[in-house]
Scaffold this active site. Structure first.
Site, mmCIF file in Angstrom:
data_model
loop_
_atom_site.group_PDB
_atom_site.id
_atom_site.type_symbol
_atom_site.label_atom_id
_atom_site.label_comp_id
_atom_site.label_asym_id
_atom_site.label_seq_id
_atom_site.Cartn_x
_atom_site.Cartn_y
_atom_site.Cartn_z
ATOM 1 N N GLU A 278 0.593 -1.226 -0.054
ATOM 2 C CA GLU A 278 -0.173 0.076 -0.379
ATOM 3 C C GLU A 278 0.434 1.294 0.078
ATOM 4 O O GLU A 278 0.501 2.691 -0.525
ATOM 5 C CB GLU A 278 -0.924 -0.275 1.084
ATOM 6 C CG GLU A 278 -2.635 0.713 0.884
ATOM 7 C CD GLU A 278 -2.993 0.626 2.060
ATOM 8 O OE1 GLU A 278 -4.584 -0.272 1.959
ATOM 9 O OE2 GLU A 278 -2.643 0.353 2.828
ATOM 10 N N HIS A 299 7.059 -26.996 -1.424
ATOM 11 C CA HIS A 299 6.071 -28.403 -2.185
ATOM 12 C C HIS A 299 4.894 -27.506 -2.338
ATOM 13 O O HIS A 299 3.986 -28.327 -3.421
ATOM 14 C CB HIS A 299 5.753 -29.321 -0.774
ATOM 15 C CG HIS A 299 6.396 -29.710 -0.171
ATOM 16 N ND1 HIS A 299 6.869 -30.624 -0.528
ATOM 17 C CD2 HIS A 299 7.463 -29.421 0.280
ATOM 18 C CE1 HIS A 299 8.378 -31.132 0.223
ATOM 19 N NE2 HIS A 299 8.418 -30.414 0.939
ATOM 20 N N LYS A 413 -13.936 1.621 -3.525
ATOM 21 C CA LYS A 413 -15.289 1.902 -2.900
ATOM 22 C C LYS A 413 -16.475 2.938 -3.974
ATOM 23 O O LYS A 413 -17.609 2.282 -3.506
ATOM 24 C CB LYS A 413 -14.554 2.736 -1.512
ATOM 25 C CG LYS A 413 -13.676 1.833 -0.126
ATOM 26 C CD LYS A 413 -12.904 3.056 0.890
ATOM 27 C CE LYS A 413 -11.681 2.219 1.543
ATOM 28 N NZ LYS A 413 -11.068 3.233 2.625
HETATM 29 O O1 PA5 Z 1 -3.299 1.897 5.992
HETATM 30 C C1 PA5 Z 1 -4.444 2.119 5.936
HETATM 31 O O2 PA5 Z 1 -4.645 3.204 6.037
HETATM 32 C C2 PA5 Z 1 -5.570 1.581 5.859
HETATM 33 O O3 PA5 Z 1 -5.349 0.128 5.510
HETATM 34 C C3 PA5 Z 1 -6.273 1.474 6.439
HETATM 35 O O4 PA5 Z 1 -5.448 1.162 7.826
HETATM 36 C C4 PA5 Z 1 -7.707 0.602 6.612
HETATM 37 O O5 PA5 Z 1 -7.986 0.808 5.410
HETATM 38 C C5 PA5 Z 1 -8.299 1.236 7.987
HETATM 39 O O6 PA5 Z 1 -8.792 2.174 7.524
HETATM 40 P P1 PA5 Z 1 -9.630 2.182 8.910
HETATM 41 O O7 PA5 Z 1 -9.092 2.614 10.019
HETATM 42 O O8 PA5 Z 1 -10.009 4.437 9.143
HETATM 43 O O9 PA5 Z 1 -11.119 2.230 9.281
#
Ligand code: PA5
Length: 425
Positions: A278, A299, A413
């Protein structure tokens, strides 16, 4: 606590890691002076030092939640994977923590949710709902469904003892809701993004409830902070790792596979995938991140790694001292033909499997960076988390990416909300 063995990567490198020192110096200053892209989200850099003030209140609330049978931890992404990684890394296999920790809000499976609601319905339940934005769909739905059950079972006062929200300090639906209901709240600082939040109350509260020593986790992270305080590539192992993976990426190795020979690394792998995937996967750049558990996956994936397309390198986490060990005994009849291993420990055999695989994969033109982690402990968990966070920031800046945003996550989303008829979409 983490050492790097470059013997299985150096033969593949075009160029010398030391040539990157000026870039690393520059980025190190950008991280610490907050002058790079996304610099509003660098609060995690000092978290090992700043979080200590909050440890007494985290422990106090954890002690209260420990009286219940089950803690449901609701969250997704960075609000889920750090805790899951810590539990998986530190757990004794086949032994439940008390209270038992179960997860919700990390998927939208109706089957999972109904089974979870059935599982907790006769148990003494507490909830830690975690969402920085306070509006993420998966945990919000899970919280609503779980609270529908708990409101039938407990009074408002009872719920105030059992429910804790970890969220923004002033914004978001979860903040508003938990304030209105009088639930305890822990704050995710504005400048700490989800995937960098494991060393905040996001990870530390549930790990404390599960009985792990969060002071030691933080001490481990402080050690990693110290060890990463110099930008000198001959000393800073996090940066060595970041530069090596950058060099391999530049040479056409587009996939990094994190692999370990211990199953307690499974969710560290998952956490690491989110952290690097990410953070770096933007602007048509970034390594594709994958993981494996060996020897299990030798494996299955082993064939591809050995002889498939040559675009992979591996990063191996070797745990130097296994928590438990067992010796293979001699048998008189030797029907299984294993007497050649008599007197050897299983960890010895596992290590030889690792060494043999390193040799084979090197012959197959797969470079391997080997990271040696001292042991499995709270301190080594905290160390490893910070080690990878700082390595990830360095890595993303090396390819000139903002490590702290995730604009691409919004696309799914938007479509999902349109399909669901959410107002405004
Ligand atoms: O790293 C990030 O920012 C995302 O993966 C969030 O942690 C994830 O989308 C969850 O978001 P939130 O904590 O706002 O519910």
């Amino acid at each position: 606590m983490i050492k790097l063995n470059d013997a299985y990567v150096t033969p593949f490198l075009k160029g010398n890691i030391r040539d990157f020192q000026p870039f690393v110096d520059n980025i190190h200053n950008m991280i610490h002076n907050k002058t790079g892209k996304g610099s509003d989200f660098l609060g995690w850099v000092e978290l090992p030092n700043t979080i200590t003030d909050q440890l007494p209140s985290i422990q106090k609330v954890a002690n209260r939640l420990k009286q219940y049978d089950v803690l449901v931890v609701i969250g997704i992404g960075g609000s889920y994977l750090g805790t899951k990684a810590g539990l998986n890394f530190l757990e004794t296999p086949f032994k439940q923590t008390k209270p038992e920790i179960v997860f919700a809000g990390h998927n939208m499976s109706s089957t999972y949710m109904v089974e979870l609601l059935n599982y907790i319905k006769n148990k003494n339940v507490a909830v830690n709902v975690i969402s920085k934005s306070g509006t993420t769909t998966e945990p919000a739905i899970a919280f609503r469904l779980i609270m529908d059950q708990l409101k039938e079972r407990y009074s408002k006062e009872e719920l105030q003892s059992r429910i804790v929200a970890t969220t923004d300090q002033a914004r978001g639906a979860l903040y508003q809701l938990s304030k209105a209901e009088g639930y305890d709240q822990f704050v995710i600082p504005d400048d700490v993004g989800g995937r960098y939040s494991v060393l905040s109350p996001v990870g530390l509260l549930p790990l404390a409830v599960a009985g792990y020593d969060v002071e030691k986790i933080v001490q481990g992270a402080q050690q990693a902070y110290q060890d990463a305080s110099s930008s000198d590539l001959s000393k800073n192992v996090s940066y060595q790792y970041a530069v090596l993976r950058y060099m391999l990426y530049q040479q056409g190795k587009k996939i990094e596979m994190l692999a370990s020979y211990e199953p307690n690394m499974q969710y560290v792998n998952e956490w690491w995938k989110q952290l690097f995937g990410e953070s770096e996967g933007k602007e048509n750049k970034g390594l594709f991140i994958s993981s494996a558990l060996f020897s299990t996956d030798l494996h299955s994936l082993g064939q591809y790694i050995q002889e498939g397309e040559r675009h992979i390198f591996e990063t191996i986490i070797h745990i130097d001292t296994p928590t438990k060990d067992i010796e293979i005994q001699k048998q008189d009849n030797d029907l299984d033909g294993l007497n050649y291993l008599a007197g050897k420990t299983l960890s010895y055999v596992n290590t030889k499997a690792e060494e043999g695989t390193l040799m084979a994969h090197q012959e197959g033109q797969v470079p391997n960076i080997v990271l040696h982690l001292e042991n499995v402990s709270e301190a080594s968990f905290g160390y490893m988390m910070y080690f990878f966070e700082i390595a990830c920031a360095m890595s993303a800046y090396l390819i000139d990416i903002n490590p702290f945003d995730q604009p691409g996550v919004e696309s799914y989303k938007k479509h999902m909300f349109q399909l669901l008829g959410k107002p405004g979409y």
